[in-house]
Design a protein around this motif. Sequence first.
Motif, PDB file in Angstrom:
ATOM      1  N   ALA A   1      32.881  60.839 -72.112  1.00 50.54           N
ATOM      2  CA  ALA A   1      33.405  61.648 -69.732  1.00 50.54           C
ATOM      3  C   ALA A   1      32.402  61.035 -69.254  1.00 50.54           C
ATOM      4  CB  ALA A   1      33.452  63.060 -70.887  1.00 50.54           C
ATOM      5  N   ASP A   2      30.503  60.869 -70.574  1.00 49.41           N
ATOM      6  CA  ASP A   2      29.903  60.655 -68.880  1.00 49.41           C
ATOM      7  C   ASP A   2      29.702  59.332 -68.846  1.00 49.41           C
ATOM      8  OD1 ASP A   2      27.199  60.972 -68.153  1.00 49.41           O
ATOM      9  OD2 ASP A   2      25.805  61.109 -70.094  1.00 49.41           O
ATOM     10  N   TYR A   3      30.614  57.900 -69.461  1.00 44.66           N
ATOM     11  CA  TYR A   3      30.522  57.415 -68.765  1.00 44.66           C
ATOM     12  C   TYR A   3      31.363  56.491 -67.649  1.00 44.66           C
ATOM     13  CZ  TYR A   3      27.734  55.186 -72.768  1.00 44.66           C
ATOM     14  OH  TYR A   3      26.694  54.377 -73.666  1.00 44.66           O
ATOM     15  N   GLN A   4      32.720  57.464 -67.993  1.00 41.32           N
ATOM     16  CA  GLN A   4      33.489  57.656 -66.828  1.00 41.32           C
ATOM     17  C   GLN A   4      33.584  58.669 -65.403  1.00 41.32           C
ATOM     18  OE1 GLN A   4      35.926  54.536 -66.449  1.00 41.32           O
ATOM     19  NE2 GLN A   4      35.086  54.230 -68.820  1.00 41.32           N
ATOM     20  N   GLN A   5      32.204  59.226 -65.658  1.00 43.40           N
ATOM     21  CA  GLN A   5      31.588  60.548 -64.581  1.00 43.40           C
ATOM     22  C   GLN A   5      32.833  60.717 -64.658  1.00 43.40           C
ATOM     23  OE1 GLN A   5      30.935  57.631 -61.085  1.00 43.40           O
ATOM     24  NE2 GLN A   5      29.085  57.004 -62.279  1.00 43.40           N
ATOM     25  N   VAL A   6      33.203  62.192 -66.105  1.00 42.23           N
ATOM     26  CA  VAL A   6      33.699  62.644 -65.815  1.00 42.23           C
ATOM     27  C   VAL A   6      33.234  63.698 -65.952  1.00 42.23           C
ATOM     28  CG1 VAL A   6      36.361  63.986 -66.592  1.00 42.23           C
ATOM     29  CG2 VAL A   6      36.180  61.128 -66.146  1.00 42.23           C
ATOM     30  N   ASP A   7      32.918  64.606 -65.113  1.00 43.64           N
ATOM     31  CA  ASP A   7      31.743  65.988 -65.202  1.00 43.64           C
ATOM     32  C   ASP A   7      32.374  67.132 -65.690  1.00 43.64           C
ATOM     33  OD1 ASP A   7      29.832  64.622 -63.797  1.00 43.64           O
ATOM     34  OD2 ASP A   7      30.283  65.007 -62.001  1.00 43.64           O
ATOM     35  N   SER A   8      33.956  67.220 -65.591  1.00 43.28           N
ATOM     36  CA  SER A   8      34.763  68.716 -65.671  1.00 43.28           C
ATOM     37  C   SER A   8      34.965  68.778 -67.947  1.00 43.28           C
ATOM     38  CB  SER A   8      35.961  68.907 -65.510  1.00 43.28           C
ATOM     39  OG  SER A   8      36.884  67.854 -65.233  1.00 43.28           O
ATOM     40  N   LEU A   9      34.890  67.000 -67.548  1.00 42.31           N
ATOM     41  CA  LEU A   9      35.046  66.776 -69.015  1.00 42.31           C
ATOM     42  C   LEU A   9      34.072  66.826 -69.951  1.00 42.31           C
ATOM     43  CD1 LEU A   9      36.694  66.551 -72.086  1.00 42.31           C
ATOM     44  CD2 LEU A   9      36.607  63.827 -71.275  1.00 42.31           C
TER      45      LEU A   9
ATOM     46  N   GLU B   1      21.796  65.808 -72.024  1.00 38.89           N
ATOM     47  CA  GLU B   1      22.234  67.307 -71.494  1.00 38.89           C
ATOM     48  C   GLU B   1      22.799  67.139 -73.669  1.00 38.89           C
ATOM     49  OE1 GLU B   1      23.801  69.483 -68.383  1.00 38.89           O
ATOM     50  OE2 GLU B   1      24.357  67.950 -68.041  1.00 38.89           O
ATOM     51  N   LEU B   2      23.394  66.369 -74.099  1.00 40.82           N
ATOM     52  CA  LEU B   2      23.311  66.977 -74.555  1.00 40.82           C
ATOM     53  C   LEU B   2      21.943  66.536 -76.414  1.00 40.82           C
ATOM     54  CD1 LEU B   2      25.588  67.657 -77.157  1.00 40.82           C
ATOM     55  CD2 LEU B   2      26.652  64.545 -77.088  1.00 40.82           C
ATOM     56  N   ARG B   3      21.568  65.415 -75.940  1.00 37.38           N
ATOM     57  CA  ARG B   3      20.602  65.510 -76.888  1.00 37.38           C
ATOM     58  C   ARG B   3      19.454  66.431 -76.678  1.00 37.38           C
ATOM     59  NH1 ARG B   3      20.589  60.124 -75.035  1.00 37.38           N
ATOM     60  NH2 ARG B   3      21.332  58.869 -76.543  1.00 37.38           N
ATOM     61  N   ASN B   4      19.487  67.271 -75.828  1.00 40.05           N
ATOM     62  CA  ASN B   4      18.573  68.493 -75.586  1.00 40.05           C
ATOM     63  C   ASN B   4      18.785  69.592 -76.025  1.00 40.05           C
ATOM     64  OD1 ASN B   4      16.173  66.373 -73.868  1.00 40.05           O
ATOM     65  ND2 ASN B   4      17.558  67.872 -72.065  1.00 40.05           N
ATOM     66  N   MET B   5      19.702  69.553 -76.169  1.00 37.72           N
ATOM     67  CA  MET B   5      20.810  70.878 -77.145  1.00 37.72           C
ATOM     68  C   MET B   5      20.670  70.576 -78.205  1.00 37.72           C
ATOM     69  SD  MET B   5      24.525  72.459 -76.822  1.00 37.72           S
ATOM     70  CE  MET B   5      24.987  71.037 -78.015  1.00 37.72           C
ATOM     71  N   VAL B   6      21.408  69.622 -78.934  1.00 41.77           N
ATOM     72  CA  VAL B   6      20.590  69.302 -80.292  1.00 41.77           C
ATOM     73  C   VAL B   6      19.513  69.153 -80.898  1.00 41.77           C
ATOM     74  CG1 VAL B   6      21.705  67.742 -82.025  1.00 41.77           C
ATOM     75  CG2 VAL B   6      23.019  67.990 -80.281  1.00 41.77           C
ATOM     76  N   CYS B   7      18.694  68.743 -80.005  1.00 41.37           N
ATOM     77  CA  CYS B   7      17.004  68.632 -80.660  1.00 41.37           C
ATOM     78  C   CYS B   7      16.440  70.220 -81.091  1.00 41.37           C
ATOM     79  CB  CYS B   7      16.342  67.471 -79.254  1.00 41.37           C
ATOM     80  SG  CYS B   7      15.080  67.422 -80.303  1.00 41.37           S
TER      81      CYS B   7
ATOM     82  N   CYS C   1      31.101  68.870 -68.908  1.00 42.20           N
ATOM     83  CA  CYS C   1      31.051  70.855 -69.542  1.00 42.20           C
ATOM     84  C   CYS C   1      31.680  71.264 -70.782  1.00 42.20           C
ATOM     85  CB  CYS C   1      31.219  71.231 -67.745  1.00 42.20           C
ATOM     86  SG  CYS C   1      29.696  70.989 -67.225  1.00 42.20           S
ATOM     87  N   LEU C   2      33.448  71.152 -70.636  1.00 39.11           N
ATOM     88  CA  LEU C   2      33.355  71.046 -72.012  1.00 39.11           C
ATOM     89  C   LEU C   2      33.382  70.767 -72.922  1.00 39.11           C
ATOM     90  CD1 LEU C   2      35.831  72.578 -71.726  1.00 39.11           C
ATOM     91  CD2 LEU C   2      37.437  70.675 -72.117  1.00 39.11           C
ATOM     92  N   SER C   3      32.705  69.371 -72.998  1.00 43.69           N
ATOM     93  CA  SER C   3      32.822  69.097 -74.537  1.00 43.69           C
ATOM     94  C   SER C   3      31.182  69.776 -75.347  1.00 43.69           C
ATOM     95  CB  SER C   3      32.506  67.535 -74.563  1.00 43.69           C
ATOM     96  OG  SER C   3      32.361  67.391 -73.129  1.00 43.69           O
ATOM     97  N   LEU C   4      30.471  70.396 -73.902  1.00 54.97           N
ATOM     98  CA  LEU C   4      29.222  70.669 -74.267  1.00 54.97           C
ATOM     99  C   LEU C   4      29.676  72.015 -74.711  1.00 54.97           C
ATOM    100  CD1 LEU C   4      26.323  69.289 -74.479  1.00 54.97           C
ATOM    101  CD2 LEU C   4      26.063  70.470 -72.242  1.00 54.97           C
ATOM    102  N   TYR C   5      30.190  72.597 -73.487  1.00 55.54           N
ATOM    103  CA  TYR C   5      30.764  74.330 -74.383  1.00 55.54           C
ATOM    104  C   TYR C   5      30.880  74.373 -75.850  1.00 55.54           C
ATOM    105  CZ  TYR C   5      33.755  77.885 -74.479  1.00 55.54           C
ATOM    106  OH  TYR C   5      33.797  79.000 -74.573  1.00 55.54           O
ATOM    107  N   LYS C   6      31.687  73.555 -76.094  1.00 53.72           N
ATOM    108  CA  LYS C   6      32.166  73.422 -77.924  1.00 53.72           C
ATOM    109  C   LYS C   6      31.894  73.594 -78.841  1.00 53.72           C
ATOM    110  CE  LYS C   6      37.198  72.530 -75.953  1.00 53.72           C
ATOM    111  NZ  LYS C   6      38.874  72.636 -76.750  1.00 53.72           N
ATOM    112  N   LEU C   7      30.884  71.808 -78.203  1.00 50.19           N
ATOM    113  CA  LEU C   7      29.488  72.064 -79.398  1.00 50.19           C
ATOM    114  C   LEU C   7      28.548  73.087 -79.125  1.00 50.19           C
ATOM    115  CD1 LEU C   7      28.320  69.784 -81.039  1.00 50.19           C
ATOM    116  CD2 LEU C   7      27.235  68.346 -79.464  1.00 50.19           C
ATOM    117  N   HIS C   8      28.498  73.318 -78.010  1.00 55.18           N
ATOM    118  CA  HIS C   8      27.829  74.487 -78.527  1.00 55.18           C
ATOM    119  C   HIS C   8      27.696  75.982 -79.599  1.00 55.18           C
ATOM    120  CE1 HIS C   8      25.359  78.398 -76.383  1.00 55.18           C
ATOM    121  NE2 HIS C   8      24.800  77.418 -77.327  1.00 55.18           N
ATOM    122  N   LYS C   9      28.826  76.124 -78.638  1.00 52.71           N
ATOM    123  CA  LYS C   9      29.830  77.661 -79.595  1.00 52.71           C
ATOM    124  C   LYS C   9      29.667  77.134 -80.822  1.00 52.71           C
ATOM    125  CE  LYS C   9      31.423  80.800 -78.072  1.00 52.71           C
ATOM    126  NZ  LYS C   9      31.461  81.957 -77.785  1.00 52.71           N
TER     127      LYS C   9
END
Length: 414
Positions: free
Chosen positions: A318-326, A369-375, A328-336
């Motif tokens: 989603a980040d490569y194709q600039q799909v912001d909604s996807l 953003e994903l790297r910061n959350m996992v770190c 946010c959704l994948s980041l939300y599910k990984l955080h949960k």
Amino acid sequence: MPASFLEILESRNFKFIVGEEEDGVPTELFVYEEAFAQLSPKLRALMQGSLQESQTACAVWEDISKETFGRFVQFAYTGDYSIPEGEKRSGEKQLEEERLEERHLEEERLEEKQLKEEQLEQEQLGGERLEEEQLEEERPNKKQLIDKRRRDITKKKGSKKVKRESNIFRETNDSLEETFGLQEMTEPLYEPVYQMPIGFGLTNAFTEVRRQTVNSGLSLSLKSKKKSSAWSPTSWKVAKEDTFTAESAISEAPPTQRDKYPTFAATNLVTNFSDLNFVDGLAPRVNYAATTEPSTTFNPDLNYSTILLAHAALYFAADYQQVDSLKCLSLYKLHKTLLTFIVDNKNISDIIDLVRFLYHKHEGDVGHELRNMVCQFVVVNALVLVFNENFMELLCEGGQFVKDFVRFEVQRKH
């Protein structure tokens, strides 16, 4: 405003060749052009712009696996994606297989033991059973004797009855021939029952038929205003007096219109129209609702590596194709998922796999953003992770992960 479903169906098919780098084998998959073009301006330019991919209606995404692309397509059509089911750990699987194997072996031992005991019993009782069978064969069968006796009695009675009936029939023919000069009777002696309707009502629906015997003068009388019709000598049969009335024939009357078309009770109306309920028969309106939400409980026997990597891979796509909604959704599910994850020595490898995927496979500013959350998650669980040799080897490799880890660790302490 997103495209309507009809506009998506009317758009052309666009081919994607995916998975050559990730899966080792390329896979061709087709999607509706408008479903992807509405996700981001970059995808619209790819599919409807002046690029070569737009002219040929074909694009190659070799660094995206077939499974990740399937979740990408599911999000494009439904606005959500399914989470893969985690597998049991190899150690747990091996233990379970060993337990099952032991159970099967124990069952086989019990079966062999039972078979041996049955064989011994058969050998001991074999001689006695053979003697009993021989005695039973030599003994006369009681049932056969009874059946034979019944057949003999039936034959004797049948011969006497046939002889008596033939004598009666011969005497009757002789008397008729002497009295009326008739030939020998060739028809049955008894006349079938018949009814004579005279009206439409039930009270006087049928006449009363009275039949007299041959010895009473060979006459037939009807209790009605009409006289009986002519009869032939062969129509007289020997029968005892019998009377039939309308009441005895009611059960044989033809069905009425009420019987054919019964009335039905009217539907009860509710007092208020809003009280009508049509919710009970509804099916789920989202077919994948049970597979899209992260689990709220942690299963220590489950391998979470597949689940964590699925969210991370979809985030990068989603980040490569600039799909912001996807994103946010994948980041939300990984955080949960990480919120319920309890780190121990058995599942540290799941976190190490996720870190290697984020920092070694995907470098650069993509996925910041994903790297910061996992770190940050790694820093919170550092007291457990630093006692694991594999994690310490990961730190010794250096790179951007070590820099981020030290930075967040220092911020946390101060």
